[in-house]
Write an enzyme that holds these catalytic residues in place. Structure first.
Site, PDB file in Angstrom:
ATOM      1  N   HIS A 114      -9.603   2.589  -8.125  1.00 20.79           N
ATOM      2  CA  HIS A 114      -9.122   2.308  -6.779  1.00 20.79           C
ATOM      3  C   HIS A 114      -8.159   3.407  -6.340  1.00 20.79           C
ATOM      4  CE1 HIS A 114      -9.925  -2.340  -6.786  1.00 20.79           C
ATOM      5  NE2 HIS A 114     -11.009  -1.602  -6.945  1.00 20.79           N
ATOM      6  N   HIS A 202      -4.225   8.787  -5.509  1.00 21.29           N
ATOM      7  CA  HIS A 202      -4.509   8.792  -6.940  1.00 21.29           C
ATOM      8  C   HIS A 202      -5.239   7.520  -7.342  1.00 21.29           C
ATOM      9  CE1 HIS A 202      -0.823   6.464  -6.406  1.00 21.29           C
ATOM     10  NE2 HIS A 202      -1.227   5.761  -7.465  1.00 21.29           N
TER      11      HIS A 202
END
EC number: 3.1.4.-
Length: 284
Positions: A114, A202
């Protein structure tokens, strides 16, 4: 002798019924409602870190409030090169940080990374649909794009309770920032924090609990788990300074390969409580 007209006044039956209803209403008002049984009343939620690998709730639970966040996902099949790389990175990291916890998935054949586009946000029940509509509209205005992962990094959450091992996004950063910026108006409306001014997009692959002020080492810091108490969930001050350089030295060449870390992004998702909604990116 003629009888006189009676001075008594007779009331109709409807008037008698009305008076009876008024009397009953007064009686009802005076009655106290019975106390709700303890077996029926819902207990207040209790934060139990043992159910969450030692994690502590950083935002108090409020009845009727839902935690939410917006993200894009990168599914990785077990046979994909990046899936294998992450597995090796986690093994190497655990040699230096034994307390590292790996993000897992319910499907062992597929790992899902994710990339967050918002901080955690907290919604009232009536705000959920408006957020969904906003995310859907954003999806309609943005075209699919590609992202790649460029390097490794350590990021610490705002509450400084956990440190995360992450894969930082390289290509695709501009598109992700545009989507995140489009979320700002609705977040401002609900008085929620927007994403960071200089975001580092990230995907987190592991985390470790951090020492809290009351248990932080004061004489000599060590990156070994804290043993000041018999804590079932040991903590560390932070990752070792040598961790990220070691991972970069071992894996940067593989990670930067187009074969390993370039992925299409075609959907945007929002998770509200346990409910996940996703929409295709369809903009041109």
């Amino acid at each position: 002798m003629k009888r006189g007209i009676s001075s008594l006044v007779s009331y109709s039956s409807s008037e008698e019924e009305a008076d009876e209803e008024k009397f009953q209403a007064k009686v009802v008002k005076k009655r106290k409602l019975p106390t709700l049984s303890a077996s029926i009343a819902l207990p207040a939620p209790v934060d139990d870190p043992s159910l969450h690998q030692g994690r502590i709730r950083t935002t108090p639970h409020i009845e009727g409030q839902f935690a939410a966040h917006v993200y894009v996902s990168v599914p990785l099949k077990k046979t994909s090169p990046l899936h294998t790389l992450i597995k090796n990175v986690v093994i190497d990291t655990k040699e230096m940080v034994p307390t590292l916890q790996e993000f897992t998935t319910s499907n062992p054949e597929c790992r899902e990374l994710h990339v967050s586009l918002s901080r955690p946000i907290y919604l009232r029940a009536h705000q959920r649909e408006e957020v969904k509509r906003t995310v859907r509209d954003i999806a309609n205005n943005h075209a699919p794009f590609e992202i790649s992962f460029a390097s490794f990094s350590e990021l610490i959450n705002d509450e400084k309770t956990r440190s995360f091992l992450t894969l930082e996004v390289g290509a695709g950063h501009h598109e992700l920032k545009n989507i995140s910026t489009d979320l700002s108006p609705i977040l401002n409306t609900f008085r929620q924090k927007g994403y960071y001014d200089n975001p580092r997009f990230h995907a987190s692959i592991g985390w470790a609990l951090l020492d809290q002020p009351s248990s932080s080492p004061t004489v000599s810091e060590t990156h070994s788990p804290s043993t000041s108490s018999l804590n079932e969930y040991p903590t560390i001050p932070r990752f070792p300074d040598t961790l990220i350089p070691t991972l970069v030295g071992r894996y940067h060449g593989i990670l930067s390969s187009q074969k390993v870390s370039v992925f299409p992004v075609a959907r945007i998702s929002v998770k509200i409580g346990k409910d996940v909604s996703s929409w295709n990116l369809v903009g041109t």
